[in-house]
Write an enzyme that holds these catalytic residues in place. Structure first.
Site, PDB file in Angstrom:
ATOM      1  N   LYS A  32       0.845  -1.216   0.000  1.00  0.00           N
ATOM      2  CA  LYS A  32       0.000   0.000   0.000  1.00  0.00           C
ATOM      3  C   LYS A  32       0.869   1.252   0.000  1.00  0.00           C
ATOM      4  O   LYS A  32       0.416   2.334   0.358  1.00  0.00           O
ATOM      5  CB  LYS A  32      -0.927   0.005   1.232  1.00  0.00           C
ATOM      6  N   ARG A  33       2.117   1.079  -0.388  1.00  0.00           N
ATOM      7  CA  ARG A  33       3.097   2.179  -0.447  1.00  0.00           C
ATOM      8  C   ARG A  33       3.162   2.910   0.905  1.00  0.00           C
ATOM      9  O   ARG A  33       3.350   4.114   0.981  1.00  0.00           O
ATOM     10  CB  ARG A  33       2.768   3.153  -1.581  1.00  0.00           C
ATOM     11  N   ALA A  70       3.154   7.065   1.045  1.00  0.00           N
ATOM     12  CA  ALA A  70       2.218   7.695   0.091  1.00  0.00           C
ATOM     13  C   ALA A  70       1.197   8.597   0.775  1.00  0.00           C
ATOM     14  O   ALA A  70       0.229   9.019   0.134  1.00  0.00           O
ATOM     15  CB  ALA A  70       1.507   6.620  -0.715  1.00  0.00           C
ATOM     16  N   LEU A  72      -1.811   9.978   3.443  1.00  0.00           N
ATOM     17  CA  LEU A  72      -3.104   9.495   3.947  1.00  0.00           C
ATOM     18  C   LEU A  72      -3.573   8.277   3.152  1.00  0.00           C
ATOM     19  O   LEU A  72      -3.490   8.275   1.916  1.00  0.00           O
ATOM     20  CB  LEU A  72      -4.140  10.620   3.796  1.00  0.00           C
ATOM     21  N   LEU A  74      -5.866   6.862   1.195  1.00  0.00           N
ATOM     22  CA  LEU A  74      -6.986   7.449   0.448  1.00  0.00           C
ATOM     23  C   LEU A  74      -8.134   6.459   0.284  1.00  0.00           C
ATOM     24  O   LEU A  74      -9.295   6.871   0.169  1.00  0.00           O
ATOM     25  CB  LEU A  74      -6.498   7.922  -0.922  1.00  0.00           C
ATOM     26  N   GLU A 122       4.462  15.007   5.760  1.00  0.00           N
ATOM     27  CA  GLU A 122       4.155  15.496   7.112  1.00  0.00           C
ATOM     28  C   GLU A 122       4.847  14.616   8.165  1.00  0.00           C
ATOM     29  O   GLU A 122       5.393  15.107   9.151  1.00  0.00           O
ATOM     30  CB  GLU A 122       2.643  15.509   7.329  1.00  0.00           C
ATOM     31  N   GLU A 142      -2.216  17.147  -2.223  1.00  0.00           N
ATOM     32  CA  GLU A 142      -3.545  17.331  -1.634  1.00  0.00           C
ATOM     33  C   GLU A 142      -4.446  18.186  -2.515  1.00  0.00           C
ATOM     34  O   GLU A 142      -5.615  17.857  -2.758  1.00  0.00           O
ATOM     35  CB  GLU A 142      -3.433  17.965  -0.234  1.00  0.00           C
ATOM     36  N   GLY A 150      -3.531  17.865   6.658  1.00  0.00           N
ATOM     37  CA  GLY A 150      -4.144  17.805   7.992  1.00  0.00           C
ATOM     38  C   GLY A 150      -3.207  17.262   9.049  1.00  0.00           C
ATOM     39  O   GLY A 150      -3.600  17.100  10.200  1.00  0.00           O
TER      40      GLY A 150
HETATM   41  C1  1HE Z   1      -2.548   3.686  -1.675  1.00  0.00           C
HETATM   42  C2  1HE Z   1      -2.019   4.993  -1.557  1.00  0.00           C
HETATM   43  C3  1HE Z   1      -2.662   5.897  -0.674  1.00  0.00           C
HETATM   44  C4  1HE Z   1      -0.836   3.915  -2.985  1.00  0.00           C
HETATM   45  N1  1HE Z   1      -3.733   5.433   0.013  1.00  0.00           N
HETATM   46  N2  1HE Z   1      -3.604   3.295  -0.966  1.00  0.00           N
HETATM   47  N3  1HE Z   1      -0.983  11.045  -1.420  1.00  0.00           N
HETATM   48  C5  1HE Z   1      -1.121  10.765  -2.711  1.00  0.00           C
HETATM   49  O1  1HE Z   1      -1.879  11.407  -3.416  1.00  0.00           O
HETATM   50  C6  1HE Z   1      -0.263   9.653  -3.228  1.00  0.00           C
HETATM   51  C7  1HE Z   1      -1.068   8.534  -3.817  1.00  0.00           C
HETATM   52  N4  1HE Z   1      -0.214   7.450  -4.321  1.00  0.00           N
HETATM   53  C8  1HE Z   1       0.512   7.564  -5.469  1.00  0.00           C
HETATM   54  O2  1HE Z   1       0.580   8.605  -6.106  1.00  0.00           O
HETATM   55  C9  1HE Z   1       1.253   6.349  -5.909  1.00  0.00           C
HETATM   56  O3  1HE Z   1       0.611   5.211  -5.357  1.00  0.00           O
HETATM   57  C10 1HE Z   1       2.755   6.283  -5.536  1.00  0.00           C
HETATM   58  C11 1HE Z   1       3.509   7.334  -6.354  1.00  0.00           C
HETATM   59  C12 1HE Z   1       2.987   6.548  -4.044  1.00  0.00           C
HETATM   60  C13 1HE Z   1       3.324   4.893  -5.848  1.00  0.00           C
HETATM   61  O4  1HE Z   1       3.028   4.565  -7.216  1.00  0.00           O
HETATM   62  P1  1HE Z   1       3.080   3.041  -7.677  1.00  0.00           P
HETATM   63  O5  1HE Z   1       2.839   3.040  -9.164  1.00  0.00           O
HETATM   64  O6  1HE Z   1       4.324   2.402  -7.165  1.00  0.00           O
HETATM   65  O7  1HE Z   1       1.885   2.287  -6.912  1.00  0.00           O
HETATM   66  P2  1HE Z   1       0.293   2.260  -7.211  1.00  0.00           P
HETATM   67  O8  1HE Z   1       0.032   1.239  -8.288  1.00  0.00           O
HETATM   68  O9  1HE Z   1      -0.238   3.616  -7.425  1.00  0.00           O
HETATM   69  O10 1HE Z   1      -0.275   1.736  -5.835  1.00  0.00           O
HETATM   70  C14 1HE Z   1       0.059   0.448  -5.351  1.00  0.00           C
HETATM   71  C15 1HE Z   1      -0.948   0.101  -4.293  1.00  0.00           C
HETATM   72  O11 1HE Z   1      -0.802   1.028  -3.191  1.00  0.00           O
HETATM   73  C16 1HE Z   1      -2.379   0.239  -4.770  1.00  0.00           C
HETATM   74  O12 1HE Z   1      -3.150  -0.672  -4.044  1.00  0.00           O
HETATM   75  P3  1HE Z   1      -3.716  -2.027  -4.745  1.00  0.00           P
HETATM   76  O13 1HE Z   1      -4.450  -2.724  -3.658  1.00  0.00           O
HETATM   77  O14 1HE Z   1      -4.564  -1.565  -5.900  1.00  0.00           O
HETATM   78  O15 1HE Z   1      -2.480  -2.775  -5.221  1.00  0.00           O
HETATM   79  C17 1HE Z   1      -2.748   1.639  -4.314  1.00  0.00           C
HETATM   80  O16 1HE Z   1      -4.128   1.829  -4.152  1.00  0.00           O
HETATM   81  C18 1HE Z   1      -2.036   1.678  -2.981  1.00  0.00           C
HETATM   82  N5  1HE Z   1      -1.784   3.049  -2.562  1.00  0.00           N
HETATM   83  N6  1HE Z   1      -0.962   5.107  -2.381  1.00  0.00           N
HETATM   84  C19 1HE Z   1      -4.165   4.169  -0.143  1.00  0.00           C
HETATM   85  N7  1HE Z   1      -2.226   7.146  -0.459  1.00  0.00           N
HETATM   86  C20 1HE Z   1      -3.984  14.134   7.251  1.00  0.00           C
HETATM   87  S1  1HE Z   1      -4.299  14.742   5.700  1.00  0.00           S
HETATM   88  C21 1HE Z   1      -3.057  14.084   4.668  1.00  0.00           C
HETATM   89  C22 1HE Z   1      -3.432  14.305   3.234  1.00  0.00           C
HETATM   90  C23 1HE Z   1      -2.755  13.340   2.316  1.00  0.00           C
HETATM   91  O17 1HE Z   1      -1.812  12.668   2.659  1.00  0.00           O
HETATM   92  S2  1HE Z   1      -3.407  13.246   0.751  1.00  0.00           S
HETATM   93  C24 1HE Z   1      -2.645  11.799   0.072  1.00  0.00           C
HETATM   94  C25 1HE Z   1      -1.560  12.223  -0.798  1.00  0.00           C
END
Ligand code: 1HE
Length: 268
Positions: A32-33, A70, A72, A74, A122, A142, A150
């Site tokens: 889940k990264r 990665a 929160l 999501l 964060e 975000e 957050g």
């Molecule tokens: C996740 C998450 C996640 C990956 N929550 N499951 N954060 C983001 O916007 C970043 C979102 N993630 C990404 O942009 C990419 O996943 C990565 C660049 C980090 C990695 O890419 P990659 O190609 O190696 O992996 P992937 O194919 O996108 O994801 C692999 C798996 O990890 C997949 O799950 P699967 O069950 O389908 O295999 C994804 O769903 C899972 N995954 N990132 C949940 N973030 C207190 S407020 C804070 C606000 C925030 O942090 S906003 C979030 C910003």
């Protein structure tokens, strides 16, 4: 007053204690990264609440797999369909964890690779030292996701890079990597090899300091940033009164006096 930390009590964090008091704390959901779900945040609260009283002398904070974190979770956030009050309480647990880190008094060295994004940044900015490698990149996606930070980015990331860059990162989804990331202050160290190896080296070095000195460095500096200059100067004098007269420091001062103690040289 010492308490025990049992690694078997943790699921989303892998914990490894070394003989020199350095603990490696690894976010352990690589599939889940290492996204931060609520259970991971609770484990961070538990570990970092206990660490200052459990003889932990320094921590390397790492992420399993190719990405540090990665942000929160999501998917959990989507599935839970939270109310404003629910998510406020989620954020307050993030703050609980990250404040325990920043103000706990135990040096935390973050070993960063791949994505350090959103809540992952964060988390990293709550550590005292950040080490990046050639794969590391930083972003705050975000804005693009219809969200807002957050977990303290408005405070800690702004402290690192300044207000203008912080707003630019959030508005544009700007990604920082390489020398530029180091130059704007997102990491204090950038290595060609393994950020983990460098973080271990730094943690071991920090662990050689007296615990009370490290407590002051990794607690008082942050507290003093929250005070007026007058109050901070007063608090600094009080902390120095305690730290600089600690009995354990006498041997180190005696070594300087008898010339057996290390001298500070330009090349380290
Ligand atoms: C996740 C998450 C996640 C990956 N929550 N499951 N954060 C983001 O916007 C970043 C979102 N993630 C990404 O942009 C990419 O996943 C990565 C660049 C980090 C990695 O890419 P990659 O190609 O190696 O992996 P992937 O194919 O996108 O994801 C692999 C798996 O990890 C997949 O799950 P699967 O069950 O389908 O295999 C994804 O769903 C899972 N995954 N990132 C949940 N973030 C207190 S407020 C804070 C606000 C925030 O942090 S906003 C979030 C910003």
């Amino acid at each position: 007053m010492s308490i025990q930390i049992n690694p078997a009590d943790f699921t989303n964090l892998a914990l490894e204690a070394h003989d020199d008091g350095v603990w490696v704390v690894t976010l352990n959901r690589p599939t889940k990264r290492n996204a931060l779900d609520i259970d991971t945040i609770e484990e961070l609260v538990t570990f970092f609440s206990a660490a200052p009283r459990a003889g932990v002398r320094a921590v390397v904070l790492a992420g399993a797999g190719e990405h540090f974190c990665a942000g929160l979770d999501l998917i959990e956030h989507h599935d839970e369909d939270r109310s404003p009050a629910d998510f406020m309480h989620v954020c307050l647990r993030w703050h609980e964890a990250f404040n325990k880190m920043e103000y706990g008094g135990v040096p935390i060295i973050a070993a960063l690779q791949g994505a350090v994004v959103g809540g992952g940044l964060e988390l990293a900015s709550s550590a005292h030292v950040r080490v990046m490698d050639e794969t590391t990149y930083f972003a705050l996606p975000e804005g693009h996701r219809g969200l807002f930070t957050g977990g303290g980015a408005t405070i800690r990331v702004t402290d690192l890079v300044g207000k203008a860059r912080m707003i630019d990162m959030m508005l544009m989804g700007r990604v920082y990597s390489g020398a530029e990331a180091e130059e704007v202050g997102l990491a204090q160290y950038r290595v060609e090899g393994s950020s983990f190896d460098k973080a271990m080296e730094l943690a071991r070095r920090a662990a050689e300091n007296l615990p009370l000195s490290n407590f002051a460095i990794c607690s008082a500096v942050s507290h003093m940033q929250n005070m007026s200059a007058m109050d901070a100067a007063y608090a600094e004098a009080v902390v120095a009164g305690v730290v600089n007269t600690q009995p354990d420091a006498r041997a180190r001062l005696a070594a300087f006096a008898d010339k057996s103690g290390a001298r500070i040289r330009k090349d380290g």
